[in-house]
Structures are given as structure tokens and as C-alpha cells.
Design a protein around this motif. Structure first.
Motif, PDB file in Angstrom:
ATOM      1  N   GLU A  40       0.842  -1.200   0.000  1.00  0.00           N
ATOM      2  CA  GLU A  40       0.000   0.000   0.000  1.00  0.00           C
ATOM      3  C   GLU A  40       0.876   1.248   0.000  1.00  0.00           C
ATOM      4  OE1 GLU A  40      -3.894  -0.100   2.463  1.00  0.00           O
ATOM      5  OE2 GLU A  40      -2.430  -1.271   3.607  1.00  0.00           O
ATOM      6  N   TYR A  41       0.559   2.186  -0.869  1.00  0.00           N
ATOM      7  CA  TYR A  41       1.226   3.490  -0.849  1.00  0.00           C
ATOM      8  C   TYR A  41       0.259   4.509  -0.264  1.00  0.00           C
ATOM      9  CZ  TYR A  41       3.433   7.815  -2.363  1.00  0.00           C
ATOM     10  OH  TYR A  41       4.007   9.060  -2.379  1.00  0.00           O
ATOM     11  N   LEU A  42       0.620   5.120   0.866  1.00  0.00           N
ATOM     12  CA  LEU A  42      -0.271   6.031   1.575  1.00  0.00           C
ATOM     13  C   LEU A  42       0.224   7.472   1.543  1.00  0.00           C
ATOM     14  CD1 LEU A  42      -1.084   3.813   4.694  1.00  0.00           C
ATOM     15  CD2 LEU A  42      -2.330   3.998   2.528  1.00  0.00           C
ATOM     16  N   GLY A  43       1.118   7.785   0.628  1.00  0.00           N
ATOM     17  CA  GLY A  43       1.612   9.150   0.509  1.00  0.00           C
ATOM     18  C   GLY A  43       2.817   9.403   1.400  1.00  0.00           C
ATOM     19  N   SER A  44       2.626   9.266   2.700  1.00  0.00           N
ATOM     20  CA  SER A  44       3.721   9.501   3.639  1.00  0.00           C
ATOM     21  C   SER A  44       4.497   8.235   3.956  1.00  0.00           C
ATOM     22  CB  SER A  44       3.177  10.099   4.943  1.00  0.00           C
ATOM     23  OG  SER A  44       2.253   9.202   5.548  1.00  0.00           O
ATOM     24  N   GLU A  45       4.008   7.074   3.486  1.00  0.00           N
ATOM     25  CA  GLU A  45       4.650   5.809   3.841  1.00  0.00           C
ATOM     26  C   GLU A  45       4.162   4.701   2.928  1.00  0.00           C
ATOM     27  OE1 GLU A  45       3.309   5.399   7.843  1.00  0.00           O
ATOM     28  OE2 GLU A  45       1.320   4.671   7.272  1.00  0.00           O
ATOM     29  N   TRP A  46       4.869   3.568   2.984  1.00  0.00           N
ATOM     30  CA  TRP A  46       4.442   2.329   2.365  1.00  0.00           C
ATOM     31  C   TRP A  46       4.099   1.335   3.459  1.00  0.00           C
ATOM     32  CZ3 TRP A  46       4.393   1.804  -2.996  1.00  0.00           C
ATOM     33  CH2 TRP A  46       5.122   2.748  -3.724  1.00  0.00           C
ATOM     34  N   LEU A  47       3.090   0.504   3.220  1.00  0.00           N
ATOM     35  CA  LEU A  47       2.788  -0.612   4.108  1.00  0.00           C
ATOM     36  C   LEU A  47       2.932  -1.897   3.306  1.00  0.00           C
ATOM     37  CD1 LEU A  47      -0.390   0.607   6.055  1.00  0.00           C
ATOM     38  CD2 LEU A  47       2.007   0.695   6.780  1.00  0.00           C
ATOM     39  N   ALA A  48       3.796  -2.786   3.815  1.00  0.00           N
ATOM     40  CA  ALA A  48       4.014  -4.080   3.170  1.00  0.00           C
ATOM     41  C   ALA A  48       3.298  -5.158   3.975  1.00  0.00           C
ATOM     42  CB  ALA A  48       5.501  -4.378   3.076  1.00  0.00           C
ATOM     43  N   ILE A  77       2.761  -6.907   9.056  1.00  0.00           N
ATOM     44  CA  ILE A  77       2.804  -5.635   8.334  1.00  0.00           C
ATOM     45  C   ILE A  77       4.104  -4.918   8.683  1.00  0.00           C
ATOM     46  CG2 ILE A  77       1.664  -3.425   7.906  1.00  0.00           C
ATOM     47  CD1 ILE A  77      -0.929  -4.676   8.906  1.00  0.00           C
ATOM     48  N   ALA A  78       4.778  -4.397   7.665  1.00  0.00           N
ATOM     49  CA  ALA A  78       5.952  -3.555   7.867  1.00  0.00           C
ATOM     50  C   ALA A  78       5.642  -2.163   7.330  1.00  0.00           C
ATOM     51  CB  ALA A  78       7.169  -4.140   7.163  1.00  0.00           C
ATOM     52  N   ARG A  79       6.024  -1.150   8.108  1.00  0.00           N
ATOM     53  CA  ARG A  79       5.849   0.240   7.680  1.00  0.00           C
ATOM     54  C   ARG A  79       7.194   0.753   7.183  1.00  0.00           C
ATOM     55  NH1 ARG A  79       3.039   2.814  11.932  1.00  0.00           N
ATOM     56  NH2 ARG A  79       1.199   3.328  10.705  1.00  0.00           N
ATOM     57  N   LEU A  80       7.187   1.286   5.964  1.00  0.00           N
ATOM     58  CA  LEU A  80       8.429   1.716   5.314  1.00  0.00           C
ATOM     59  C   LEU A  80       8.304   3.180   4.901  1.00  0.00           C
ATOM     60  CD1 LEU A  80       8.626  -1.440   3.048  1.00  0.00           C
ATOM     61  CD2 LEU A  80      10.019  -1.024   5.073  1.00  0.00           C
ATOM     62  N   PRO A  81       9.422   3.916   4.889  1.00  0.00           N
ATOM     63  CA  PRO A  81       9.359   5.342   4.517  1.00  0.00           C
ATOM     64  C   PRO A  81       8.968   5.529   3.064  1.00  0.00           C
ATOM     65  CG  PRO A  81      11.637   4.605   4.736  1.00  0.00           C
ATOM     66  CD  PRO A  81      10.791   3.492   5.246  1.00  0.00           C
ATOM     67  N   ALA A  82       8.340   6.674   2.795  1.00  0.00           N
ATOM     68  CA  ALA A  82       7.885   6.955   1.431  1.00  0.00           C
ATOM     69  C   ALA A  82       9.012   7.412   0.528  1.00  0.00           C
ATOM     70  CB  ALA A  82       6.786   8.033   1.460  1.00  0.00           C
ATOM     71  N   SER A  83      10.176   7.692   1.096  1.00  0.00           N
ATOM     72  CA  SER A  83      11.269   8.285   0.320  1.00  0.00           C
ATOM     73  C   SER A  83      11.804   7.368  -0.773  1.00  0.00           C
ATOM     74  CB  SER A  83      12.416   8.686   1.262  1.00  0.00           C
ATOM     75  OG  SER A  83      12.822   7.575   2.051  1.00  0.00           O
ATOM     76  N   ALA A  84      11.631   6.060  -0.595  1.00  0.00           N
ATOM     77  CA  ALA A  84      12.124   5.124  -1.619  1.00  0.00           C
ATOM     78  C   ALA A  84      11.132   3.983  -1.785  1.00  0.00           C
ATOM     79  CB  ALA A  84      13.492   4.577  -1.217  1.00  0.00           C
ATOM     80  N   HIS A  85      10.934   3.568  -3.014  1.00  0.00           N
ATOM     81  CA  HIS A  85      10.048   2.430  -3.267  1.00  0.00           C
ATOM     82  C   HIS A  85      10.650   1.173  -2.644  1.00  0.00           C
ATOM     83  CE1 HIS A  85       7.691  -0.630  -5.332  1.00  0.00           C
ATOM     84  NE2 HIS A  85       6.870   0.332  -5.738  1.00  0.00           N
ATOM     85  N   PRO A  86       9.847   0.383  -1.924  1.00  0.00           N
ATOM     86  CA  PRO A  86      10.415  -0.797  -1.259  1.00  0.00           C
ATOM     87  C   PRO A  86      10.862  -1.891  -2.212  1.00  0.00           C
ATOM     88  CG  PRO A  86       8.020  -0.743  -1.005  1.00  0.00           C
ATOM     89  CD  PRO A  86       8.418   0.577  -1.594  1.00  0.00           C
ATOM     90  N   GLY A  87      10.443  -1.826  -3.465  1.00  0.00           N
ATOM     91  CA  GLY A  87      10.877  -2.833  -4.441  1.00  0.00           C
ATOM     92  C   GLY A  87      10.277  -4.193  -4.204  1.00  0.00           C
ATOM     93  N   LEU A  88       9.096  -4.250  -3.583  1.00  0.00           N
ATOM     94  CA  LEU A  88       8.424  -5.513  -3.290  1.00  0.00           C
ATOM     95  C   LEU A  88       7.186  -5.647  -4.168  1.00  0.00           C
ATOM     96  CD1 LEU A  88       8.589  -5.333   0.608  1.00  0.00           C
ATOM     97  CD2 LEU A  88      10.054  -6.718  -0.881  1.00  0.00           C
TER      98      LEU A  88
END
Length: 349
Positions: free
Chosen positions: A280-288, A305-316
Motif C-alpha cells: 500500500e502506498y499512503l503518501g507519507s509511507e508504504w505498508l508491506a 505488516i511492515a511500515r516503510l518510509p515513502a522516500s524510496a520504493h520498497p521494491g516488493l
């Protein structure tokens, strides 16, 4: 100074304990939220405090005096309901002044109290309108002015923002907190919305099935949940709950879940092989979101669920295998049988 004290408070409906032995204190000027899911007993608790229902047992003390046998109109408690409950045949002026008229407050005090309440809430230009000509946000402010004009010892709110459009709810929250900061009236705020509770309250009391699970600041509830219910209920997304063995469950917030770390991570307690379900892309973050096998080795599938910063695409991508890990310092541990938080000394090596 303590304004409200609940002692061993209970409310039974037949065999159902809607409120189950609740002990609680509110200090002068405090804003406390009662937070829980639907059917948890939070509105029943509010109705007991307001005097709309009698308790089965226990005591309710307001400003040092028991009010269990005091009717609601004689308690200096102001209520604001979800529906606002404005009288449609009355003007805004008459709606706001109604509590003063019903309590036979001298007329010479009416205008001063009216002016103070309406100017504080910005509804002084609406006094000649009827409720049908007001927007939802205006109706909410009028309901607040009607409660404020009583000069109460205690405010009790029952989900007052849930009837508002989502677009104005955030602004209404800010106005409500600003009103509290101006008046410093002790406030009990009932809600199922943790954003409201965590954003508004000085302390939050988490209730479920009539029982208080934890009372603390928003930071305490988020960082140090007392049991599995609080861990799974507080936070959006909630804490990952991962069985470690037959007796212990590990809790790890999504922002502390590390995905495919490039370097060795010291002192790992959680190490999972995960199949990605979706991102999920939520603008301020990604949720995997992914599925993992339980650490305990019983074959149980876990949603993590992992919360990842929006600054870089997680590549998943969906279906991809990855590794998710958590450090011991970020993990909360709970007893599997009781659900209670374990002390640090009980952390498995």
C-alpha cells in the motif's frame, strides 16, 4: 484535585456485565478519553456518570460528593451527544439558554453567559437561526455552547464528532481541544475512534467487554501496551503479534519491522520468512502486508505488516519472498494464557 472518581463501578443487564468493576480518577482540568470498540461498555459508563442510568453497584464521586442517587439535572455535569439533540422549534439563542432556564438561573446572568459561550465558539452571529438552517459543524458548536453555558464541573462527550463529515472532523477536533485549553473544564470523552482519543486526550482509558485494560498517556498506550488487547487495538496498523513459543507472544510495531536488511542486525528476536501479499502506498509511507510462518513452528500462518518510509520504493511485489526481522529492544512480550505484558526479565534468550 480529583474531580471524578469511579469506585468498583458495575452495571449489569441480566447476566451481562456492561461495566465490570471499573476504578478511575480524573484530575481537575484533565481531558480523558474512554476508548473501545462497539459494545465495549464505554457509552454505558458515560451514562452512569451523567446520571442517565443507575449503577448496579459501586460509587460515582464528583467533586468529593457521591452522586449515585442524584438525578442528572442536579449534577453539575454537562453532556454533548452524538446527535447534538438540539430542539428544532427553538432558535439557537433559546437552545443555548435552555439549561439556564430549566435550572432557574437568574435572568440577569443569562446574557453574560450567552455572550461568553457564543463568542468562544464563534456562533454569536447564528443566534436567531433554527437548527435546520445550520451545517453539521455549526450544530456541533451550538451543542458545545449549550453545554458550556452551564459552567459545569465536568464535561461528558458521547462520540460528538461521529455525525460530522470526514472533511470537517479534523477541524472540529482542533476546535474541541482549543476549547478545553481555554476553559480547563475536566472532560470525559467517549469514542471508538483512536485518532480522536490519541489526538485529543491527556490520558486514554482503554475498555473492552466492560473492563478497563489500561489507563495512560497516548504515548504509554502505544509504546508500552499492558496486554494483548491494547497491543492489537491501539495503532493503525496495529502491532504485529507473533507467537514465539507455547507461552509467549511477541509484539512488534510495523515501523520496527525491518525488511530484507542489507547488513547484520544485532540482537534479533524476530526473524521471519514472509510472502508479500500486497503493498500500500499512503503518501507519507508504504505498508508491506505479508504472510509468515509462526516462529513457534506449529505451521500457523501469520499476517504481518511492515511500515516503510515513502522516500524510496520498497521494491516488493505480490508473491515475492522476503525476510522481516525485529530487534529485541523493539519487542514487547506477552503471556499467551493471560494476555498480560511480561517483564523484561522474562524475555526468552
Amino acid at each position: 484535585m480529583t474531580v471524578l472518581t469511579l469506585r468498583a463501578l458495575e452495571k449489569h443487564y441480566g447476566s451481562i456485565k456492561a461495566v465490570d468493576h471499573v476504578d478511575l480518577q480524573l484530575e481537575s482540568g484533565e481531558f480523558m478519553a474512554i476508548l473501545g470498540p462497539s459494545g465495549s461498555g464505554k457509552s454505558t459508563l458515560m451514562r452512569l456518570v451523567a446520571g442517565l442510568e443507575p449503577p448496579t453497584s459501586g460509587d460515582i464521586i464528583v467533586d468529593g460528593q457521591s452522586v449515585v442517587n442524584v438525578p442528572p439535572q442536579h449534577r453539575n455535569v454537562a453532556m454533548v451527544f452524538q446527535s447534538f439533540a438540539l430542539y428544532p422549534h427553538m432558535t439557537v439563542r433559546d437552545n443555548i439558554l435552555f439549561p439556564l432556564v430549566s435550572r432557574k438561573v437568574p435572568k440577569q446572568e443569562h446574557e453574560a453567559r450567552l455572550q461568553k459561550a457564543t463568542s468562544m465558539l464563534g456562533v454569536e452571529n447564528l443566534l436567531d437561526r433554527r437548527p435546520s438552517r445550520l451545517s453539521g459543524g455549526q450544530q456541533q458548536r451550538v451543542a458545545l455552547a449549550r453545554a458550556l453555558v452551564r459552567d459545569p464541573e465536568l464535561f461528558v462527550f458521547d462520540e460528538p464528532l461521529s455525525a460530522l463529515d470526514a472533511q470537517i472532523r479534523s477541524r472540529a477536533r482542533a476546535e474541541l481541544r482549543e476549547l478545553h485549553d481555554q476553559t480547563r473544564i475536566t472532560t470525559l470523552y467517549v469514542t471508538h475512534d483512536q485518532v480522536e482519543a490519541m489526538g485529543l486526550a491527556d490520558r486514554v482509558a482503554v475498555i473492552n467487554e466492560g473492563r478497563l485494560h489500561q489507563v495512560g498517556t497516548p504515548q504509554e498506550l502505544y509504546n508500552d501496551p499492558a496486554d494483548l488487547f491494547v497491543a492489537g487495538f491501539i495503532g493503525n496498523p496495529p502491532m504485529n503479534l507473533i507467537p514465539l513459543d507455547e507461552t509467549t507472544v511477541a509484539g512488534l510495531r510495523p515501523e520496527h519491522m525491518l525488511v530484507d536488511p542489507e547488513e547484520d542486525v544485532p540482537d534479533l528476536l524476530i526473524d521471519l520468512a514472509v510472502t508479500i501479499e500486497h503493498i500500500e502506498y499512503l503518501g507519507s509511507e508504504w505498508l508491506a502486508h505479508g504472510q509468515a510462518r509462526a516462529v513457534a513452528g506449529n505451521g500457523q500462518q501469520l499476517h504481518v505488516i511492515a511500515r516503510l518510509p515513502a522516500s524510496a520504493h520498497p521494491g516488493l511485489v505480490s508473491g515475492q519472498e522476503c525476510r522481516m526481522v525485529g530487534q529485541r529492544k523493539d519487542v514487547c512480550l506477552f503471556d499467551r494464557a493471560s494476555g498480560k505484558r511480561q517483564v523484561q526479565a522474562e524475555v526468552p534468550a
